[in-house]
Design a protein around this motif. Sequence first.
Motif, PDB file in Angstrom:
ATOM      1  N   UNK A   1       0.845  -1.070   0.093  1.00 27.87           N
ATOM      2  CA  UNK A   1      -0.113   0.016   0.059  1.00 27.87           C
ATOM      3  C   UNK A   1       0.798   1.164  -0.011  1.00 27.87           C
ATOM      4  N   UNK A   2       0.522   2.079  -0.985  1.00 28.69           N
ATOM      5  CA  UNK A   2       1.274   3.614  -0.825  1.00 28.69           C
ATOM      6  C   UNK A   2       0.741   4.326   0.380  1.00 28.69           C
ATOM      7  N   UNK A   3       1.534   5.467   0.772  1.00 28.12           N
ATOM      8  CA  UNK A   3       1.225   6.108   1.858  1.00 28.12           C
ATOM      9  C   UNK A   3       0.091   7.229   1.322  1.00 28.12           C
ATOM     10  N   UNK A   4      -0.030   8.050   2.365  1.00 34.01           N
ATOM     11  CA  UNK A   4      -1.124   9.251   2.222  1.00 34.01           C
ATOM     12  C   UNK A   4      -0.111  10.570   1.870  1.00 34.01           C
ATOM     13  N   UNK A   5      -0.592  11.242   1.112  1.00 34.35           N
ATOM     14  CA  UNK A   5       0.214  12.578   0.673  1.00 34.35           C
ATOM     15  C   UNK A   5      -0.985  13.688   0.538  1.00 34.35           C
ATOM     16  N   UNK A   6      -0.989  14.095   1.980  1.00 33.63           N
ATOM     17  CA  UNK A   6      -2.259  15.144   2.107  1.00 33.63           C
ATOM     18  C   UNK A   6      -1.949  16.519   1.297  1.00 33.63           C
ATOM     19  N   UNK A   7      -0.918  16.803   1.237  1.00 29.89           N
ATOM     20  CA  UNK A   7      -0.872  18.241   0.704  1.00 29.89           C
ATOM     21  C   UNK A   7      -1.079  18.275  -0.942  1.00 29.89           C
ATOM     22  N   UNK A   8      -0.537  17.134  -1.399  1.00 28.04           N
ATOM     23  CA  UNK A   8      -0.800  16.834  -2.834  1.00 28.04           C
ATOM     24  C   UNK A   8      -2.350  16.359  -3.101  1.00 28.04           C
ATOM     25  N   UNK A   9      -2.829  15.982  -2.119  1.00 28.13           N
ATOM     26  CA  UNK A   9      -4.380  15.582  -2.175  1.00 28.13           C
ATOM     27  C   UNK A   9      -4.940  16.874  -2.217  1.00 28.13           C
ATOM     28  N   UNK A  10      -4.565  17.803  -1.369  1.00 27.18           N
ATOM     29  CA  UNK A  10      -5.244  19.011  -1.197  1.00 27.18           C
ATOM     30  C   UNK A  10      -5.363  19.761  -2.330  1.00 27.18           C
ATOM     31  N   UNK A  11      -4.124  19.879  -3.047  1.00 23.20           N
ATOM     32  CA  UNK A  11      -4.175  20.386  -4.474  1.00 23.20           C
ATOM     33  C   UNK A  11      -5.086  19.910  -5.373  1.00 23.20           C
ATOM     34  N   UNK A  12      -5.096  18.664  -5.496  1.00 26.74           N
ATOM     35  CA  UNK A  12      -5.818  17.910  -6.406  1.00 26.74           C
ATOM     36  C   UNK A  12      -7.205  18.008  -6.194  1.00 26.74           C
ATOM     37  N   UNK A  13      -7.752  17.936  -4.910  1.00 24.94           N
ATOM     38  CA  UNK A  13      -8.985  17.985  -4.691  1.00 24.94           C
ATOM     39  C   UNK A  13      -9.705  19.756  -5.147  1.00 24.94           C
ATOM     40  N   UNK A  14      -8.776  20.507  -5.244  1.00 25.36           N
ATOM     41  CA  UNK A  14      -9.061  21.805  -5.377  1.00 25.36           C
ATOM     42  C   UNK A  14      -9.353  21.896  -7.165  1.00 25.36           C
ATOM     43  N   UNK A  15      -8.982  20.922  -7.745  1.00 28.26           N
ATOM     44  CA  UNK A  15      -9.060  20.880  -9.343  1.00 28.26           C
ATOM     45  C   UNK A  15     -10.189  20.150  -9.576  1.00 28.26           C
ATOM     46  N   UNK A  16     -11.355  20.970 -10.252  1.00 32.38           N
ATOM     47  CA  UNK A  16     -12.504  20.373 -10.461  1.00 32.38           C
ATOM     48  C   UNK A  16     -12.668  19.479 -11.886  1.00 32.38           C
ATOM     49  N   UNK A  17     -11.478  19.647 -12.725  1.00 29.00           N
ATOM     50  CA  UNK A  17     -11.375  18.721 -13.892  1.00 29.00           C
ATOM     51  C   UNK A  17     -10.871  17.523 -13.834  1.00 29.00           C
ATOM     52  N   UNK A  18     -11.997  16.565 -13.471  1.00 31.47           N
ATOM     53  CA  UNK A  18     -11.368  15.199 -13.442  1.00 31.47           C
ATOM     54  C   UNK A  18     -10.797  14.507 -14.703  1.00 31.47           C
ATOM     55  N   UNK A  19     -11.444  14.773 -15.654  1.00 29.57           N
ATOM     56  CA  UNK A  19     -10.735  14.191 -17.189  1.00 29.57           C
ATOM     57  C   UNK A  19      -9.526  14.912 -17.540  1.00 29.57           C
TER      58      UNK A  19
END
Length: 304
Positions: free
Chosen positions: A118-136
């Motif tokens: 299992x890979x770890x959690x990278x919350x700072x990266x996740x926060x930036x991605x969550x702010x991007x609405x364009x999934x495609x």
Amino acid sequence: MTRRVALVGSTASGKSSVAMHVADEARGRGIEVELVSVDSMQVYRGMDIGTAKPTAAEQAAVRHHCIDLVDASDEFTVGDFKAAHDAAIVDIGARGASALLVGGTGLYHRVVIDDFDLPGEFRAVRGELDADPDTEAMHERLAALDPLAASRMEPGNRRRVVRALEVTIGSGRPFSSFGPGVGTYEDSPVEQIGLRWPRSVIAERITARVHSMLDAGLVDEVAALHESGMSRSAGQALGYKEIVDHLDGRISKDEAIDTIITRTRQFAVRQDRWFRRDPRVRWIDVARDPVTEVAPVVMEALTR
């Protein structure tokens, strides 16, 4: 190595009653069997009625593991569960007992029976991605960084795309390098036995279970947890989310009950589809009584 057998199937299929019967019968034969819950919500303390958690009497009669690990206000991940499971298996083996895994959380189940890296959690990266609405667009980015991972998921599956990108960017290695993924079924040391009912029967059993939970005090249980605070993951539990909506005045109690039943039935269908994809599961079609029809098969697997 500790012997492990897994009992799988949808919610309300009778897995817990089969497991308790097997553990009791095994003890009568001089064989110790301990139960390991593979349920993403039974890990939370205080979430008892709505998760169909084994009762205090059941836990006193048979040793259970991976239950009541954290408070409902805490976040809990699949990585946390794998660590808890692995520790439980060592503990069970130290007593010379066998482990019967019981539960319906598909991802948690696959992670432990196939020992995923299992890979770890990278919350700072996740926060930036969550702010991007364009999934495609994020899927296109993933395809450039990890083509294999991108090919394994739909461009619109935001949860999977975001997670794959999070790991690829945060760890500096492709998400696909952490393993073949849940779509690959390699040899596993864990024998799997599945309970399978007609879908209409499971629907009826779910309705009966939901009303039984309400009679047992589900609303009061949720109210106490809601007041003390529930984490994001705990708050998504079936039954709890709908009761919170009722307590906060967004829906009536009858609407909450109807929604719980509907969503639980939908969840059971998803569980069934998840487990049926695994060709390694030995399915038992239950006609009337899961204990009498399935327990002998589980016992044979544990004592083989």
